[in-house]
Write an enzyme that holds these catalytic residues in place. Structure first.
Site, PDB file in Angstrom:
ATOM      1  N   GLU A  13       0.822  -1.223   0.000  1.00  0.00           N
ATOM      2  CA  GLU A  13       0.000   0.000   0.000  1.00  0.00           C
ATOM      3  C   GLU A  13       0.850   1.266   0.000  1.00  0.00           C
ATOM      4  O   GLU A  13       0.371   2.321  -0.414  1.00  0.00           O
ATOM      5  CB  GLU A  13      -0.979  -0.027   1.190  1.00  0.00           C
ATOM      6  CG  GLU A  13      -2.079  -1.065   0.985  1.00  0.00           C
ATOM      7  CD  GLU A  13      -2.972  -1.273   2.187  1.00  0.00           C
ATOM      8  OE1 GLU A  13      -4.179  -1.543   1.991  1.00  0.00           O
ATOM      9  OE2 GLU A  13      -2.489  -1.214   3.335  1.00  0.00           O
ATOM     10  N   GLY A  79     -12.495  -4.088   1.291  1.00  0.00           N
ATOM     11  CA  GLY A  79     -13.541  -4.968   0.781  1.00  0.00           C
ATOM     12  C   GLY A  79     -14.799  -4.137   0.565  1.00  0.00           C
ATOM     13  O   GLY A  79     -15.203  -3.381   1.445  1.00  0.00           O
ATOM     14  N   MET A 173      -9.452  -3.060   7.939  1.00  0.00           N
ATOM     15  CA  MET A 173      -8.948  -3.475   9.253  1.00  0.00           C
ATOM     16  C   MET A 173      -8.139  -2.403   9.978  1.00  0.00           C
ATOM     17  O   MET A 173      -7.528  -2.690  11.011  1.00  0.00           O
ATOM     18  CB  MET A 173      -8.095  -4.750   9.086  1.00  0.00           C
ATOM     19  CG  MET A 173      -8.868  -5.907   8.465  1.00  0.00           C
ATOM     20  SD  MET A 173      -7.884  -7.406   8.162  1.00  0.00           S
ATOM     21  CE  MET A 173      -7.528  -7.932   9.821  1.00  0.00           C
ATOM     22  N   GLU A 174      -8.125  -1.155   9.463  1.00  0.00           N
ATOM     23  CA  GLU A 174      -7.274  -0.132  10.095  1.00  0.00           C
ATOM     24  C   GLU A 174      -7.896   1.260  10.229  1.00  0.00           C
ATOM     25  O   GLU A 174      -7.516   2.020  11.135  1.00  0.00           O
ATOM     26  CB  GLU A 174      -5.942   0.020   9.322  1.00  0.00           C
ATOM     27  CG  GLU A 174      -5.063  -1.219   9.308  1.00  0.00           C
ATOM     28  CD  GLU A 174      -5.395  -2.199   8.180  1.00  0.00           C
ATOM     29  OE1 GLU A 174      -6.121  -1.777   7.231  1.00  0.00           O
ATOM     30  OE2 GLU A 174      -4.958  -3.359   8.231  1.00  0.00           O
ATOM     31  N   ASP A 197     -11.783  -6.465  -3.275  1.00  0.00           N
ATOM     32  CA  ASP A 197     -12.630  -7.674  -3.197  1.00  0.00           C
ATOM     33  C   ASP A 197     -13.986  -7.250  -2.651  1.00  0.00           C
ATOM     34  O   ASP A 197     -14.157  -6.099  -2.256  1.00  0.00           O
ATOM     35  CB  ASP A 197     -11.979  -8.717  -2.272  1.00  0.00           C
ATOM     36  CG  ASP A 197     -11.775  -8.177  -0.869  1.00  0.00           C
ATOM     37  OD1 ASP A 197     -10.688  -7.627  -0.601  1.00  0.00           O
ATOM     38  OD2 ASP A 197     -12.713  -8.230  -0.051  1.00  0.00           O
TER      39      ASP A 197
HETATM   40  O1  OS5 Z   1      -4.676  -4.716   5.927  1.00  0.00           O
HETATM   41  C1  OS5 Z   1      -5.684  -5.698   5.795  1.00  0.00           C
HETATM   42  C2  OS5 Z   1      -7.017  -5.036   5.592  1.00  0.00           C
HETATM   43  N1  OS5 Z   1      -6.960  -4.639   4.202  1.00  0.00           N
HETATM   44  C3  OS5 Z   1      -8.235  -4.160   3.618  1.00  0.00           C
HETATM   45  C4  OS5 Z   1      -9.166  -5.236   3.136  1.00  0.00           C
HETATM   46  C5  OS5 Z   1     -10.020  -5.988   3.929  1.00  0.00           C
HETATM   47  N2  OS5 Z   1     -10.209  -6.032   5.271  1.00  0.00           N
HETATM   48  C6  OS5 Z   1     -11.145  -6.903   5.752  1.00  0.00           C
HETATM   49  N3  OS5 Z   1     -11.859  -7.744   4.964  1.00  0.00           N
HETATM   50  C7  OS5 Z   1     -11.694  -7.704   3.616  1.00  0.00           C
HETATM   51  N4  OS5 Z   1     -12.436  -8.536   2.847  1.00  0.00           N
HETATM   52  C8  OS5 Z   1     -10.758  -6.809   3.070  1.00  0.00           C
HETATM   53  N5  OS5 Z   1     -10.360  -6.552   1.802  1.00  0.00           N
HETATM   54  C9  OS5 Z   1      -9.394  -5.590   1.835  1.00  0.00           C
HETATM   55  C10 OS5 Z   1      -6.231  -5.637   3.487  1.00  0.00           C
HETATM   56  C11 OS5 Z   1      -5.501  -6.473   4.506  1.00  0.00           C
HETATM   57  C12 OS5 Z   1      -6.133  -7.841   4.570  1.00  0.00           C
HETATM   58  S1  OS5 Z   1      -5.203  -9.052   5.430  1.00  0.00           S
HETATM   59  C13 OS5 Z   1      -4.208  -9.622   4.120  1.00  0.00           C
HETATM   60  C14 OS5 Z   1      -3.106 -10.581   4.561  1.00  0.00           C
HETATM   61  C15 OS5 Z   1      -2.323 -11.006   3.359  1.00  0.00           C
HETATM   62  C16 OS5 Z   1      -1.060 -11.735   3.661  1.00  0.00           C
HETATM   63  N6  OS5 Z   1      -0.882 -12.587   4.637  1.00  0.00           N
HETATM   64  N7  OS5 Z   1       0.354 -13.076   4.571  1.00  0.00           N
HETATM   65  N8  OS5 Z   1       0.936 -12.503   3.552  1.00  0.00           N
HETATM   66  C17 OS5 Z   1       0.105 -11.681   2.962  1.00  0.00           C
HETATM   67  C18 OS5 Z   1       2.335 -12.824   3.146  1.00  0.00           C
HETATM   68  C19 OS5 Z   1       3.279 -12.538   4.260  1.00  0.00           C
HETATM   69  C20 OS5 Z   1       3.740 -13.586   5.014  1.00  0.00           C
HETATM   70  C21 OS5 Z   1       4.639 -13.320   6.060  1.00  0.00           C
HETATM   71  C22 OS5 Z   1       5.051 -12.017   6.324  1.00  0.00           C
HETATM   72  C23 OS5 Z   1       4.579 -10.985   5.546  1.00  0.00           C
HETATM   73  C24 OS5 Z   1       3.702 -11.253   4.503  1.00  0.00           C
END
Ligand code: OS5
Length: 231
Positions: A13, A79, A173-174, A197
């Site tokens: 981001e 989302g 989520m923030e 999404d």
């Molecule tokens: O910051 C989180 C909230 N964001 C907005 C969002 C959202 N929130 C809630 N529900 C939805 N349907 C949403 N759509 C968009 C986006 C973000 C979501 S959590 C994404 C986690 C993705 C991830 N997990 N592991 N990795 C990526 C790889 C990784 C692995 C280890 C260390 C670092 C990265």
């Protein structure tokens, strides 16, 4: 000119924002990296908080209290709940709530705790600025309510509950926790999100496919706002 904070939650981001900065310095503080630059004569501090309400509160408060930022812009993805929001569309929050804050057993509404309020409004001048930028770019930016909670929503029933409780148009989520920090510290703030999404059963696949492109859409718009703020 006021020192400007620009934050996201994930590296993806803020990566497009860093490409605008030219030279910058980095400072490690409280478990995060803060990127500082002079952009067109104005001090900017850019950071990603890591995911969720706790990390984002810490980063917003740090940018204000430690780095001296006087206005905060959040750029990222969300989302979509409102069916008029499609992948890649921009939504600017008029107000935000914490959809998972629940002491309803004591007779309070969802999202409320004593001493707080269900909704926190964003800065009206920054929303006006966003509308000006949208007009100039010939882009549509929708205004709406954003609901924030510590879960990635991928379920119609959860979405329906969030609509019923908060009339939310998008979720993430923030934003709601950044709002709490900025509101308490009297800092004007703005939350912009591009849809990645629609928080349904396919949400994680859609997120993986569109998060990067939507993050760029949001970041480019925020930088147009910064261009106006620094003039
Ligand atoms: O910051 C989180 C909230 N964001 C907005 C969002 C959202 N929130 C809630 N529900 C939805 N349907 C949403 N759509 C968009 C986006 C973000 C979501 S959590 C994404 C986690 C993705 C991830 N997990 N592991 N990795 C990526 C790889 C990784 C692995 C280890 C260390 C670092 C990265």
């Amino acid at each position: 000119m006021r020192k400007i904070a620009i934050m996201g939650a994930m590296p993806e981001e803020i990566a497009p924002i860093l490409t605008y900065l030219g030279e910058y310095t980095t400072t490690e503080y409280a478990g995060n990296t803060y990127y500082e630059a002079i952009y067109k004569g104005t001090s900017l501090v850019v950071a990603y908080s890591k995911i969720g309400k706790v990390f984002s509160t810490l980063t917003a408060a740090t940018m204000i209290e430690h780095f001296g930022c006087e206005v905060l812009l959040f750029s990222g993805v969300a989302g979509g709940i409102n069916p008029r929001l499609k992948i890649g569309d921009l939504i600017v929050a008029t107000k935000l709530a914490q959809h998972d804050l629940d002491i309803t057993v004591f007779g309070h509404p969802m999202g409320f705790v004593p001493g707080g309020s269900v909704f926190i409004e964003t800065d009206s001048e920054l929303i006006t600025l966003a509308k000006e930028v949208a007009m100039e770019l010939g882009k549509s930016v929708q205004e709406g309510i954003i609901a924030t909670g510590d879960q990635f929503v991928h379920n119609e029933a959860v979405k329906a509950a969030i609509v019923s409780n908060f009339k939310a148009d998008a979720l993430e989520m923030e934003g709601g926790s950044v709002a709490v920090a900025c509101n308490a510290l009297n800092i004007p703030f703005f939350i912009l999100r591009a849809i990645s999404d629609t928080a349904d059963t396919d949400a994680s696949f859609s997120f993986d496919e569109f998060m990067e492109s939507s993050a760029v859409i949001s970041a480019e718009f925020v930088m147009k706002m910064v261009d106006k703020l620094v003039h």
